[in-house]
Scaffold this active site. Structure first.
Site, PDB file in Angstrom:
ATOM      1  N   ASP A 138     -33.840 -24.062 -17.760  1.00 44.81           N
ATOM      2  CA  ASP A 138     -32.500 -23.940 -18.346  1.00 44.81           C
ATOM      3  C   ASP A 138     -32.081 -22.468 -18.486  1.00 44.81           C
ATOM      4  O   ASP A 138     -31.532 -22.074 -19.525  1.00 44.81           O
ATOM      5  CB  ASP A 138     -32.486 -24.681 -19.707  1.00 44.81           C
ATOM      6  CG  ASP A 138     -31.131 -24.684 -20.390  1.00 44.81           C
ATOM      7  OD1 ASP A 138     -30.097 -24.725 -19.688  1.00 44.81           O
ATOM      8  OD2 ASP A 138     -31.110 -24.635 -21.641  1.00 44.81           O
ATOM      9  N   HIS A 185     -15.279 -26.612 -24.380  1.00 43.94           N
ATOM     10  CA  HIS A 185     -16.509 -25.849 -24.092  1.00 43.94           C
ATOM     11  C   HIS A 185     -16.436 -25.244 -22.687  1.00 43.94           C
ATOM     12  O   HIS A 185     -16.704 -24.057 -22.499  1.00 43.94           O
ATOM     13  CB  HIS A 185     -17.730 -26.774 -24.222  1.00 43.94           C
ATOM     14  CG  HIS A 185     -19.038 -26.174 -23.787  1.00 43.94           C
ATOM     15  ND1 HIS A 185     -20.046 -25.841 -24.669  1.00 43.94           N
ATOM     16  CD2 HIS A 185     -19.514 -25.839 -22.554  1.00 43.94           C
ATOM     17  CE1 HIS A 185     -21.076 -25.325 -24.000  1.00 43.94           C
ATOM     18  NE2 HIS A 185     -20.773 -25.324 -22.708  1.00 43.94           N
ATOM     19  N   GLU A 186     -16.042 -26.063 -21.711  1.00 45.76           N
ATOM     20  CA  GLU A 186     -15.983 -25.578 -20.318  1.00 45.76           C
ATOM     21  C   GLU A 186     -14.898 -24.518 -20.163  1.00 45.76           C
ATOM     22  O   GLU A 186     -15.112 -23.486 -19.524  1.00 45.76           O
ATOM     23  CB  GLU A 186     -15.761 -26.747 -19.352  1.00 45.76           C
ATOM     24  CG  GLU A 186     -16.799 -27.868 -19.425  1.00 45.76           C
ATOM     25  CD  GLU A 186     -18.257 -27.425 -19.415  1.00 45.76           C
ATOM     26  OE1 GLU A 186     -18.539 -26.293 -18.975  1.00 45.76           O
ATOM     27  OE2 GLU A 186     -19.110 -28.201 -19.866  1.00 45.76           O
ATOM     28  N   HIS A 239     -15.993 -21.160 -21.374  1.00 44.23           N
ATOM     29  CA  HIS A 239     -16.823 -20.374 -20.439  1.00 44.23           C
ATOM     30  C   HIS A 239     -15.938 -19.436 -19.626  1.00 44.23           C
ATOM     31  O   HIS A 239     -16.341 -18.316 -19.296  1.00 44.23           O
ATOM     32  CB  HIS A 239     -17.610 -21.289 -19.494  1.00 44.23           C
ATOM     33  CG  HIS A 239     -18.900 -21.793 -20.065  1.00 44.23           C
ATOM     34  ND1 HIS A 239     -19.849 -20.979 -20.616  1.00 44.23           N
ATOM     35  CD2 HIS A 239     -19.398 -23.061 -20.154  1.00 44.23           C
ATOM     36  CE1 HIS A 239     -20.893 -21.708 -21.036  1.00 44.23           C
ATOM     37  NE2 HIS A 239     -20.633 -22.977 -20.772  1.00 44.23           N
ATOM     38  N   GLU A 246     -23.443 -19.804 -24.181  1.00 46.44           N
ATOM     39  CA  GLU A 246     -23.400 -21.241 -24.484  1.00 46.44           C
ATOM     40  C   GLU A 246     -22.859 -21.501 -25.892  1.00 46.44           C
ATOM     41  O   GLU A 246     -22.026 -22.390 -26.105  1.00 46.44           O
ATOM     42  CB  GLU A 246     -24.809 -21.837 -24.379  1.00 46.44           C
ATOM     43  CG  GLU A 246     -25.099 -22.449 -23.043  1.00 46.44           C
ATOM     44  CD  GLU A 246     -24.024 -23.449 -22.666  1.00 46.44           C
ATOM     45  OE1 GLU A 246     -23.773 -24.397 -23.421  1.00 46.44           O
ATOM     46  OE2 GLU A 246     -23.417 -23.276 -21.610  1.00 46.44           O
ATOM     47  N   HIS A 249     -29.178 -23.619 -23.199  1.00 44.03           N
ATOM     48  CA  HIS A 249     -28.636 -24.750 -23.957  1.00 44.03           C
ATOM     49  C   HIS A 249     -29.558 -25.146 -25.112  1.00 44.03           C
ATOM     50  O   HIS A 249     -29.268 -26.113 -25.827  1.00 44.03           O
ATOM     51  CB  HIS A 249     -28.417 -25.969 -23.055  1.00 44.03           C
ATOM     52  CG  HIS A 249     -27.385 -25.775 -21.998  1.00 44.03           C
ATOM     53  ND1 HIS A 249     -27.670 -25.281 -20.747  1.00 44.03           N
ATOM     54  CD2 HIS A 249     -26.044 -25.991 -22.001  1.00 44.03           C
ATOM     55  CE1 HIS A 249     -26.566 -25.216 -20.029  1.00 44.03           C
ATOM     56  NE2 HIS A 249     -25.557 -25.631 -20.759  1.00 44.03           N
ATOM     57  N   TYR A 273     -25.707 -15.156 -18.031  1.00 45.00           N
ATOM     58  CA  TYR A 273     -26.098 -16.543 -18.310  1.00 45.00           C
ATOM     59  C   TYR A 273     -27.606 -16.723 -18.190  1.00 45.00           C
ATOM     60  O   TYR A 273     -28.117 -17.501 -17.370  1.00 45.00           O
ATOM     61  CB  TYR A 273     -25.354 -17.482 -17.352  1.00 45.00           C
ATOM     62  CG  TYR A 273     -25.193 -18.890 -17.901  1.00 45.00           C
ATOM     63  CD1 TYR A 273     -24.485 -19.125 -19.075  1.00 45.00           C
ATOM     64  CD2 TYR A 273     -25.743 -19.973 -17.230  1.00 45.00           C
ATOM     65  CE1 TYR A 273     -24.335 -20.410 -19.565  1.00 45.00           C
ATOM     66  CE2 TYR A 273     -25.600 -21.260 -17.707  1.00 45.00           C
ATOM     67  CZ  TYR A 273     -24.901 -21.466 -18.883  1.00 45.00           C
ATOM     68  OH  TYR A 273     -24.747 -22.749 -19.372  1.00 45.00           O
TER      69      TYR A 273
HETATM   70  N1  ASN Z   1     -22.392 -28.592 -19.198  1.00 37.36           N
HETATM   71  C1  ASN Z   1     -23.142 -27.408 -18.869  1.00 37.36           C
HETATM   72  C2  ASN Z   1     -22.456 -26.187 -19.432  1.00 37.36           C
HETATM   73  O1  ASN Z   1     -21.245 -26.115 -19.501  1.00 37.36           O
HETATM   74  C3  ASN Z   1     -23.282 -27.286 -17.415  1.00 37.36           C
HETATM   75  C4  ASN Z   1     -24.245 -26.242 -17.026  1.00 37.36           C
HETATM   76  O2  ASN Z   1     -25.235 -25.979 -17.680  1.00 37.36           O
HETATM   77  N2  ASN Z   1     -24.017 -25.621 -15.918  1.00 37.36           N
HETATM   78  O3  ASN Z   1     -23.111 -25.254 -19.815  1.00 37.36           O
HETATM   79 ZN    ZN Z   2     -21.858 -24.474 -21.255  1.00 37.79          ZN
END
Ligand code: ASN
Ligand code: ZN
Length: 321
Positions: free
Chosen positions: A237, A140-141, A144, A164, A242, A155
């Protein structure tokens, strides 16, 4: 044949041989993107300074720290999925080195991409365990980063929820690819194995059943909607990035289930083409994205079951173009 002609033929043969040898022996042109990742894992030693102390470089020995090993292996699994399933060479498709820092902060309960590298907290052991545990969270990371280098979705609000969701889609696909699972066999969870004992739940999110991943005194109830009927308007958020990601997440799940087999194949290829095709605006909303997936399905597979599955899925989650 006369001797002159025989000499000519022999010379031609020799030239061909030399050419074959030269080509075989030639090094890859410098700067060519490689089929191997270039990973470096750093340790922040419970501080918040990045990148921290270098612990393991590409090809280096395991350090004896399981967290470093998991981060290294998780980046490798993600690199491999993007390469094998989509022919993509790292985050920028040009072999960008992959950097990750582990043991970030004190009991830090999150993981993130900071625009240049991945960062993983250890969790406090009561609510969250170590964020390197689920491979889909690592993927997931990293995803991004892929989005940053491609559609670069803002974002915030719906474009942020799409950003996301794309990370969840390629996160889950990395886990499914690693396990060799079909859409039917996959759990469609993000972060299974991450929640510690004090939390009643199975994961951070569910693409199959958004809103059901946890229900708990500490974290509350999973706030994700599966359809537009329950879309959440909030300023928290980043405008619910998310939260409302549950809607496009569920649309992808429905396409993958309708098509069956390996989700990274047809469903994933349609989503990957949408992400990288250059047609999406950075402020694309759900309807724009839906439209782009329908065109991607058509350009790749024509007006067949793939496009029908995509149209059906968006209709089911309440998005129509
Ligand atoms: N784990 C979250 C994400 O990857 C961290 C965040 O919201 N910055 O979106
Ligand atoms: Zn994320």
């Amino acid at each position: 044949a006369d001797p002159a002609r025989r000499t000519l033929e022999r010379d031609a043969l020799e030239r061909t041989r030399r050419r074959i040898t030269t080509v075989r022996g030639a090094a890859a042109p410098t700067g060519a993107p490689s089929d191997k990742p270039k990973r470096t894992i750093f340790d922040a030693e419970r501080q918040e300074n990045l990148p921290g102390k270098k612990m393991r470089s590409e090809g280096g020995q395991a350090t004896g720290d399981d967290t470093v090993t998991r981060a290294y292996d998780g980046l490798g699994a993600t690199f491999k999925m993007f390469l094998k399933a989509y022919g993509r060479r790292s985050i920028d498709d040009s072999g960008l080195p992959l950097k990750a820092t582990v043991h970030y902060g004190e009991d830090y309960g999150n993981a993130f991409w900071n625009g240049e590298q991945m960062v993983f907290g250890d969790g406090d052991g009561e609510i969250f365990k170590d964020f390197t545990i689920p491979v889909d969270v690592t993927a997931h990371e990293l995803a991004h980063g892929v989005t940053q280098y491609t559609a670069n979705l803002e974002y915030f609000g719906q474009s942020g929820a799409l950003n996301e969701s794309l990370s969840d889609v390629f996160g889950s696909l990395t886990k499914q690819f690693q396990l060799g699972q079909t859409a039917d066999e996959a759990d469609w969870l993000i972060g299974a194995g991450l929640l510690a004992d004090r939390v009643t739940g199975v994961a951070l999110r569910s693409m199959k059943a958004p809103g059901t991943a946890y229900d708990d005194d500490v974290l509350g109830k999973d706030p994700q909607p599966a359809t537009m009927e329950h879309y959440v308007r909030t300023s928290r958020d980043n405008g619910g990035v998310h939260i409302n990601s549950g809607i496009p997440n569920h649309a992808f799940y429905l396409v993958a289930k309708a098509l069956g087999g390996h989700a990274w194949e047809r469903a994933g290829k349609i989503w990957y083409a949408t992400l990288t095709g250059g047609e999406l605006a950075t402020d694309a909303d759900f309807a724009d994205f839906a439209q782009a997936t329908v065109s991607a399905a058509q350009s790749q597979y024509g007006e067949g079951e793939e496009q029908r599955a995509v149209l059906d899925a968006w209709a089911k989650v309440g998005i129509s173009d």
